[in-house]
Scaffold this active site. Structure first.
Site, short mmCIF file in Angstrom:
data_model
loop_
_atom_site.label_atom_id
_atom_site.label_comp_id
_atom_site.label_asym_id
_atom_site.label_seq_id
_atom_site.Cartn_x
_atom_site.Cartn_y
_atom_site.Cartn_z
N PHE A 120 -1.59 -4.97 -15.77
CA PHE A 120 -2.82 -5.19 -14.99
C PHE A 120 -2.53 -5.80 -13.62
O PHE A 120 -3.38 -5.73 -12.73
CB PHE A 120 -3.79 -6.09 -15.77
CG PHE A 120 -3.60 -7.57 -15.56
CD1 PHE A 120 -2.63 -8.26 -16.26
CD2 PHE A 120 -4.37 -8.26 -14.65
CE1 PHE A 120 -2.43 -9.62 -16.06
CE2 PHE A 120 -4.20 -9.62 -14.43
CZ PHE A 120 -3.21 -10.30 -15.14
N LYS A 121 -1.36 -6.38 -13.42
CA LYS A 121 -1.06 -7.03 -12.14
C LYS A 121 -1.09 -6.03 -10.98
O LYS A 121 -1.27 -6.42 -9.83
CB LYS A 121 0.27 -7.76 -12.21
CG LYS A 121 0.19 -8.96 -13.15
CD LYS A 121 1.46 -9.75 -13.23
CE LYS A 121 1.29 -11.00 -14.07
NZ LYS A 121 1.19 -10.71 -15.53
N ASP A 122 -0.91 -4.74 -11.29
CA ASP A 122 -1.00 -3.72 -10.23
C ASP A 122 -2.37 -3.71 -9.55
O ASP A 122 -2.47 -3.38 -8.38
CB ASP A 122 -0.77 -2.32 -10.82
CG ASP A 122 0.68 -2.10 -11.25
OD1 ASP A 122 1.59 -2.65 -10.59
OD2 ASP A 122 0.89 -1.38 -12.24
#
Ligand SMILES: *Cc1c(COP(=O)(O)O)cnc(C)c1O
Length: 462
Positions: A109-111
């Site tokens: 999810f950090k993208d």
């Protein structure tokens, strides 16, 4: 919109200045002067595609700092790298709605935030004729997401330290197969903590930091919070519409309090969310806090959800700031006490029955998490990564009739195939971009875990 610090030591600054500052110069964290109320916009937002909703919400945080057509382009570019047509698809499994946040280039999810932050940095630097050298240490996921956010961008270089042979083979290859000229992978002969210590010390040398234009991409940057606020609105608006309900609960597997803090901001802005369900693994500092009011540092346990193996949650200070009534002096003394004693206690929770009515908190141990992966797969064919499974395990204990629960899926299971194999007895998790990594060439230098070696390598390459 202007930005201030939780410690009260900076005068209001613009969005771009806040993004370039990262951590506030007074040692606090940057927050908006006022959290916007968007309840009158929910109707017009409910059917928007993800990038369009992102542009609407981010334009509120950006204010008049970036022209609307430029912001639209930055946002479109950031989410064009996601492989799913819906960017963040919702998958219904019985009474749980899973929001898949892992279709970006690094499959975590950090993208969502780091694709945006990379493009934002490039835009701001272009306009200021500046340049930036990003320095970070990673234990796994953040490094690859940061590298994918910055690779090939103008006026930027990125130096990422990881502990030599102590990250998973997939995580290592995700970083070291990036051959762009502006990407520098450094494997240090030491631990993740050595890496953290080295970069902290380099950042504390303010002359060096200025001379070499050093910047950070860690989860304290406000742009990361702002970008993450979007998917809370997206999920809550979609699920309330399709289920004809008023509000949803959102369950978030938590480490650094970055993801769930964005949910807290979304809730304060008026997203149709009734409660945030905070889920931790065996590292329980946050779930303990929300059940007892005591925030106490402990030792870090290594688990099958390594991106949540964190004790001191860097974004917690922002939450605490709101809980003490946006009082910077009170917050500052609490943070100083925590730094000295490793513990703080929240008192005077006026108006609430527990520590915070907006949160439910729980934890899932390794056995429960493996069991959750197994039962989900056997019952519905859905394969969840171990971080996501921590969330689902906790969410299942707090399901409410007539109120849907959204569980955030934070990584693709193929990133953590060891845990999948442990849960199912065989590895069922595959992703083409991970299978492909095995044959790609890599570039990485191995250096001693000393500040001197890292500085020398940076200066030579800047
Ligand atoms: C970083 C990460 C988390 C934890 O997110 P925080 O913002 O630190 O709470 C959870 N799952 C995965 C897969 C991650 O990479």
């Amino acid at each position: 919109m202007k930005y201030i610090s939780t410690r009260g030591g900076i005068s209001p600054i613009s969005f771009s200045d806040a993004i370039m500052m990262g951590l506030a110069t007074d040692g606090g964290l940057i927050i908006p002067e006022k959290i916007p109320d968007v309840t009158d916009k929910l109707g017009s937002w409910s059917a928007l595609a993800y990038p369009d909703l992102a542009r609407e919400i981010l334009s509120i945080f950006v204010g008049d700092d970036i022209p609307p057509e430029d912001l639209t382009r930055i946002v479109q570019t950031s989410y064009a790298t996601f492989s799913h047509p819906e960017t963040v698809p919702l998958v219904d499994i019985g009474d749980i709605h899973i929001l898949e946040l892992f279709h970006g280039p690094s499959l975590a999810f950090k993208d969502i935030a780091l694709q945006f932050l990379g493009n934002l940095f490039e835009y701001i630097l272009d306009h200021r004729h500046g340049h930036l050298n990003i320095l970070g240490a990673t234990s796994g996921d953040t490094g690859s997401a940061a590298i994918y956010g910055v690779r090939g961008k103008k006026n930027m270089k990125i130096f990422i330290l990881h502990p030599f042979q102590r990250v998973s083979p997939v995580q290592e290859r995700q970083m070291t197969t990036v051959l762009d000229e502006n990407v520098f992978n450094i494997a240090i002969e030491g631990s993740f903590d050595d890496g953290q210590r080295i970069i902290k010390s380099i950042f504390n040398d303010l002359d060096f930091k200025d001379q070499y234009h050093l910047g950070a991409v860690n989860s304290v940057n406000w742009a990361r919070v702002a970008a993450q606020v979007v998917y809370y609105f997206y999920a809550a608006l979609r699920v309330t519409a399709t289920t004809s309900t008023e509000k949803v609960r959102v369950c978030v597997p938590t480490g650094n309090f970055g993801n769930v803090f964005a949910g807290y901001i979304a809730l304060k802005m008026g997203a149709p969310i009734s409660k945030l369900i905070l889920a931790t693994n065996e590292n329980q500092i946050l779930s303990r806090f929300f059940n007892s009011g005591v925030y106490r540092r402990d030792e870090v346990y290594a688990t099958i959800s390594p991106s949540m193996d964190i004790q001191v949650a860097s974004n917690f200070e922002r939450y605490l700031y709101y809980r003490v009534g946006e009082n910077a002096p009170t917050l500052t003394s609490m943070m100083e006490m925590f730094a000295d004693t490793g513990e703080l206690k929240l008192t005077n929770c006026t108006g609430t029955t527990g520590i915070d009515d907006q949160f439910i908190a729980g934890s899932s141990n390794t056995a429960e998490t493996l069991q959750t992966i197994r039962s989900l797969f056997n019952d519905s064919g859905y394969l969840s990564d171990p971080h996501t499974a921590v969330g689902i395990s906790v969410a299942r204990k707090h399901l409410k009739k007539d109120e849907p629960t959204v569980c955030l899926a934070t990584a693709h299971p193929a990133k953590f195939d060891g845990a999948i194999e442990r849960a199912l007895g065989k590895n069922e998790a595959h992703h083409p971009s991970i299978d492909k990594l095995k044959t790609l060439p890599t570039r990485c230098v191995v250096l001693p875990a000393t500040e001197e070696a890292i500085r020398e390598h940076m200066v030579y390459n800047i």
